[in-house]
Design an enzyme around this catalytic site. Structure first.
Site, mmCIF file in Angstrom:
data_model
loop_
_atom_site.group_PDB
_atom_site.id
_atom_site.type_symbol
_atom_site.label_atom_id
_atom_site.label_comp_id
_atom_site.label_asym_id
_atom_site.label_seq_id
_atom_site.Cartn_x
_atom_site.Cartn_y
_atom_site.Cartn_z
ATOM 1 N N HIS A 169 0.827 -1.203 0.000
ATOM 2 C CA HIS A 169 0.000 0.000 0.000
ATOM 3 C C HIS A 169 0.865 1.258 0.000
ATOM 4 O O HIS A 169 2.083 1.202 0.207
ATOM 5 C CB HIS A 169 -0.990 0.021 1.172
ATOM 6 C CG HIS A 169 -0.389 0.246 2.535
ATOM 7 N ND1 HIS A 169 -1.142 0.608 3.621
ATOM 8 C CD2 HIS A 169 0.887 0.144 2.993
ATOM 9 C CE1 HIS A 169 -0.367 0.726 4.690
ATOM 10 N NE2 HIS A 169 0.866 0.443 4.342
ATOM 11 N N CYS A 203 5.601 6.261 4.667
ATOM 12 C CA CYS A 203 4.440 5.514 4.136
ATOM 13 C C CYS A 203 3.906 6.156 2.859
ATOM 14 O O CYS A 203 3.023 5.597 2.215
ATOM 15 C CB CYS A 203 3.328 5.442 5.186
ATOM 16 S SG CYS A 203 3.852 4.638 6.694
ATOM 17 N N HIS A 237 4.978 0.224 -0.266
ATOM 18 C CA HIS A 237 5.709 -0.728 0.574
ATOM 19 C C HIS A 237 4.686 -1.770 1.009
ATOM 20 O O HIS A 237 3.506 -1.664 0.664
ATOM 21 C CB HIS A 237 6.339 -0.027 1.783
ATOM 22 C CG HIS A 237 5.319 0.576 2.709
ATOM 23 N ND1 HIS A 237 4.699 1.775 2.438
ATOM 24 C CD2 HIS A 237 4.769 0.118 3.864
ATOM 25 C CE1 HIS A 237 3.828 2.050 3.405
ATOM 26 N NE2 HIS A 237 3.842 1.051 4.278
ATOM 27 N N HIS A 249 3.280 -5.058 3.976
ATOM 28 C CA HIS A 249 3.256 -5.615 5.337
ATOM 29 C C HIS A 249 2.775 -7.063 5.303
ATOM 30 O O HIS A 249 2.003 -7.456 4.424
ATOM 31 C CB HIS A 249 2.295 -4.838 6.242
ATOM 32 C CG HIS A 249 2.649 -3.400 6.411
ATOM 33 N ND1 HIS A 249 3.699 -2.965 7.171
ATOM 34 C CD2 HIS A 249 2.075 -2.273 5.889
ATOM 35 C CE1 HIS A 249 3.765 -1.652 7.132
ATOM 36 N NE2 HIS A 249 2.796 -1.201 6.347
ATOM 37 N N ASP A 281 -5.137 -10.506 -0.161
ATOM 38 C CA ASP A 281 -3.839 -11.167 -0.013
ATOM 39 C C ASP A 281 -2.995 -11.051 -1.285
ATOM 40 O O ASP A 281 -3.475 -11.313 -2.388
ATOM 41 C CB ASP A 281 -4.066 -12.653 0.330
ATOM 42 C CG ASP A 281 -2.769 -13.341 0.724
ATOM 43 O OD1 ASP A 281 -1.892 -12.668 1.312
ATOM 44 O OD2 ASP A 281 -2.643 -14.545 0.443
ATOM 45 N N HIS A 282 -1.729 -10.644 -1.091
ATOM 46 C CA HIS A 282 -0.779 -10.490 -2.194
ATOM 47 C C HIS A 282 -1.270 -9.513 -3.253
ATOM 48 O O HIS A 282 -1.028 -9.686 -4.453
ATOM 49 C CB HIS A 282 -0.426 -11.855 -2.818
ATOM 50 C CG HIS A 282 0.540 -12.630 -1.980
ATOM 51 N ND1 HIS A 282 0.181 -13.242 -0.811
ATOM 52 C CD2 HIS A 282 1.881 -12.852 -2.127
ATOM 53 C CE1 HIS A 282 1.229 -13.831 -0.276
ATOM 54 N NE2 HIS A 282 2.285 -13.604 -1.033
ATOM 55 N N GLU A 284 -0.559 -4.441 11.972
ATOM 56 C CA GLU A 284 0.116 -4.072 10.726
ATOM 57 C C GLU A 284 1.621 -4.354 10.820
ATOM 58 O O GLU A 284 2.228 -4.854 9.866
ATOM 59 C CB GLU A 284 -0.118 -2.585 10.434
ATOM 60 C CG GLU A 284 0.327 -2.155 9.054
ATOM 61 C CD GLU A 284 -0.111 -0.737 8.753
ATOM 62 O OE1 GLU A 284 -0.902 -0.555 7.819
ATOM 63 O OE2 GLU A 284 0.313 0.190 9.467
#
Ligand SMILES: [Zn+2]
Ligand SMILES: [Zn+2]
Length: 314
Positions: A174, A193, A199, A201, A238-239, A284
């Site tokens: 994100h 951020c 980047h 998580h 996801d991913h 996070e």
């Protein structure tokens, strides 16, 4: 394991916690059902002679601090109680053989209940009370009971609430950026951020549901159906890139707060009744997490899902 409610304590009261662990075997099957019915209800957990878990128990005792000792209760006494009530009866035993589970399924909810009923009267004094108990079966599933601090209950299960939590993980990228702000403002507000290329998580998602216990099984939720619901929502993030790839986050700044609210909107309708979604906790990083209890606990416009960011440049 974390207390799945924001506990309001009377002034001067504190909560202390203590953990204990035991390893036991069990299976989940009702005598009055055949093997197929039990498999349909409890999946692989119905297989006999059973399977095992390393259980962890955590109890929370609320009380006032004794000025003479500086303690709510002596942890040595609490440790001894847990040894007597949780470890000695169950450690390296088969739970289905224990009289406490002669009619009750040895499922997480009922293990919580059995331990609550043993420990609650022993801890009840004018200055302290058992306030919550949690039992985990694996790293990803745990149940808990939260009670009131009313020590005058005649039935110690009155005014208790059961919760069940399923923990899972997903990985996503994100960027925190509001197109309505200047580049300088974005850099100043969001810091690293706001990195233009984003980047990522490894998020930990805790989904907590609550509801009444089934009269016969004692369960508050069908674990298989809950896992299916959680997996279907996790597959949407996801991913993926949370800024560009997730329909329910379109036009939303994907902060942990907004992701949690968005996940609530997706998950709440999928929780198998009569259970209902109670809390979403999104971790996070090792250092930050967010908890969300649904729109009824938020502002009036905090509807299921999230509001788009203002897109007009300022
Ligand atoms: Zn099991
Ligand atoms: Zn981030």
């Amino acid at each position: 394991m974390t207390v799945p409610v924001p506990i309001q304590l009377p002034e001067g009261r504190v909560i202390i916690t203590r953990k204990a662990r035991f390893s036991s075997a069990h299976y989940l099957a009702l005598d009055e059902w055949d093997d197929q019915q039990n498999f349909n209800a409890f999946w692989k957990a119905s297989g006999k002679p059973g399977h095992g878990h390393n259980y962890a128990v955590e109890v929370g005792v609320e009380g006032t601090v004794d000025p003479a000792t500086g303690m709510v209760m002596n942890l040595t006494d609490l440790k001894a109680m847990l040894l007597e009530e949780a470890i000695e009866p169950f450690d390296f035993k088969h739970l289905n053989d224990d009289p406490a589970f002669a009619y009750k399924l040895p499922a997480i909810e009922n293990i919580c209940t059995v331990l609550w009923q043993c420990l609650k009267p022993r801890i009840a004094t004018p200055t302290m009370a058992l306030r919550w108990i949690a039992v985990s079966e694996t790293d990803s599933i745990w149940g808990s009971i939260l009670g009131t601090n009313d020590d005058n209950e005649t039935d110690c299960m009155t005014d208790t609430h059961h919760f069940f939590t399923k923990t899972t993980q997903f990985c996503a990228g994100h960027r925190l950026h509001n197109p309505a702000f200047s580049d300088d403002d974005n850099a100043s507000i969001f810091g690293k951020c706001n990195n233009p290329n984003g980047h990522g998580h490894n998020y930990q998602l805790d989904v907590t549901v609550t509801g009444p216990q089934d009269d016969r099984t004692g369960l508050i939720v069908d674990l298989g159906k809950l896992e299916t619901a959680v997996e279907s929502v996790v597959a949407k993030v996801d991913h993926l890139n949370l800024n560009t790839d997730v329909d329910f986050l379109t036009g939303v700044i994907p902060t942990a707060e907004n992701i949690a609210r968005g996940l609530w909107g997706q998950l709440a309708p999928l929780i198998p009744a009569p259970a209902s979604l109670h809390r979403i906790r999104l971790v996070e990083t090792y250092n930050n997490a967010v908890e969300y209890y649904g729109p009824q606990h938020g502002q009036a416009n905090d509807v299921m899902g999230v509001q788009p960011v203002a897109m007009a440049p300022r």
